[in-house]
Design an enzyme around this catalytic site. Structure first.
Site, short mmCIF file in Angstrom:
data_model
loop_
_atom_site.label_atom_id
_atom_site.label_comp_id
_atom_site.label_asym_id
_atom_site.label_seq_id
_atom_site.Cartn_x
_atom_site.Cartn_y
_atom_site.Cartn_z
N ASN A 164 0.84 -1.20 0.00
CA ASN A 164 0.00 0.00 0.00
C ASN A 164 0.88 1.25 0.00
O ASN A 164 1.97 1.27 0.58
CB ASN A 164 -1.00 0.01 1.16
CG ASN A 164 -0.36 -0.12 2.53
OD1 ASN A 164 0.67 -0.75 2.70
ND2 ASN A 164 -1.00 0.47 3.53
N ILE A 165 0.39 2.27 -0.68
CA ILE A 165 1.13 3.53 -0.81
C ILE A 165 0.18 4.68 -0.50
O ILE A 165 -0.77 4.93 -1.26
CB ILE A 165 1.74 3.68 -2.22
CG1 ILE A 165 2.64 2.48 -2.54
CG2 ILE A 165 2.53 5.00 -2.30
CD1 ILE A 165 3.21 2.47 -3.94
N GLU A 166 0.43 5.33 0.63
CA GLU A 166 -0.43 6.44 1.07
C GLU A 166 0.24 7.77 0.70
O GLU A 166 1.43 7.82 0.38
CB GLU A 166 -0.63 6.36 2.58
CG GLU A 166 -1.30 5.05 2.99
CD GLU A 166 -1.50 4.90 4.49
OE1 GLU A 166 -0.94 5.70 5.27
OE2 GLU A 166 -2.22 3.97 4.86
N CYS B 115 -4.07 0.76 -2.64
CA CYS B 115 -3.91 -0.47 -1.87
C CYS B 115 -2.87 -1.39 -2.50
O CYS B 115 -2.61 -1.33 -3.71
CB CYS B 115 -5.24 -1.23 -1.79
SG CYS B 115 -6.51 -0.39 -0.85
N GLU C 137 -3.08 -4.50 -3.25
CA GLU C 137 -3.62 -5.35 -4.31
C GLU C 137 -3.58 -4.64 -5.66
O GLU C 137 -3.19 -5.21 -6.68
CB GLU C 137 -5.07 -5.75 -4.02
CG GLU C 137 -5.26 -6.57 -2.76
CD GLU C 137 -5.50 -5.73 -1.51
OE1 GLU C 137 -4.88 -4.66 -1.37
OE2 GLU C 137 -6.31 -6.17 -0.67
N CYS D 154 -10.36 -4.40 0.07
CA CYS D 154 -11.43 -3.39 0.18
C CYS D 154 -12.35 -3.48 -1.03
O CYS D 154 -12.07 -4.19 -2.00
CB CYS D 154 -10.82 -1.99 0.30
SG CYS D 154 -10.23 -1.31 -1.27
N CYS E 180 -10.77 -2.59 -4.42
CA CYS E 180 -9.88 -3.65 -4.91
C CYS E 180 -10.67 -4.85 -5.41
O CYS E 180 -10.28 -5.50 -6.37
CB CYS E 180 -8.89 -4.06 -3.83
SG CYS E 180 -7.61 -2.80 -3.58
N1 THU Z 1 -5.22 -1.43 2.47
C1 THU Z 1 -4.66 -2.22 1.51
O1 THU Z 1 -3.60 -1.91 0.97
N2 THU Z 1 -5.32 -3.35 1.19
C2 THU Z 1 -6.41 -3.84 1.82
O2 THU Z 1 -6.85 -4.93 1.50
C3 THU Z 1 -7.03 -3.06 2.90
C4 THU Z 1 -6.50 -1.70 3.10
C5 THU Z 1 -4.49 -0.23 2.89
C6 THU Z 1 -5.01 1.09 2.42
C7 THU Z 1 -4.45 2.01 3.47
O3 THU Z 1 -3.12 2.36 3.12
C8 THU Z 1 -4.39 1.18 4.74
O4 THU Z 1 -4.47 -0.18 4.31
C9 THU Z 1 -5.50 1.46 5.74
O5 THU Z 1 -6.74 1.40 5.12
#
Ligand code: THU
Length: 136
Positions: A44-46, A55, A57, A88, A91
């Protein structure tokens, strides 16, 4: 060479460590198996807008698609939660569109695992079958 579940899970757990999550501190890794026995990983990259977060995925899927891969067999998702973290909603839409009814292997840091088919995670999906003939 076929990919084993352990290999896929290990790749997802390793990718998780690269997660860029300074806001949620919630690291997620994903590993996507191609029909040729390759693995594309994602984390994941925020970013500061929050909403533009991607996300793990989707990062894995974008990487594989952008390298020309089109057929996928399985995806693993790794996170540090007792209740295994599922993809989520956004995804699920993307996995369904580009991978179809594949198994999704969920894993946590205790190596607890569960596998769900996309069809059960994402019933009554909207997809291209509803769009009809784009030339009409
Ligand atoms: N996130 C994912 O990368 N994949 C998931 O299946 C659930 C959520 C990430 C998004 C965000 O960076 C962090 O988890 C919190 O929601």
């Amino acid at each position: 060479m076929p990919v084993s579940e352990n290999q896929l899970v290990d790749a997802a757990l390793a990718a998780r460590k690269n997660g860029v999550a300074p806001y949620s501190h919630f690291l997620v890794g994903a590993a996507l198996e191609t029909s040729d026995g390759e693995i594309f990983t994602g984390c994941n990259i925020e970013n500061a807008t929050y909403g533009l977060t991607v996300c793990a995925e989707r990062v894995a899927i974008w990487k594989a698609l952008s390298e020309g891969r089109r057929k996928f067999l399985r995806i693993a998702v790794a996170a540090d939660t007792d209740t295994l973290t599922p993809p989520c909603g956004a995804c699920r839409q993307i996995i369904w569109e580009f991978c179809g009814d594949i198994p999704v292997v969920l894993v946590n840091l205790k190596d607890q695992r569960a596998t769900h088919l996309m069809k059960s995670l994402f019933p009554h999906a909207f997809d291209s079958s509803f769009l009809g003939d784009p030339r009409a």
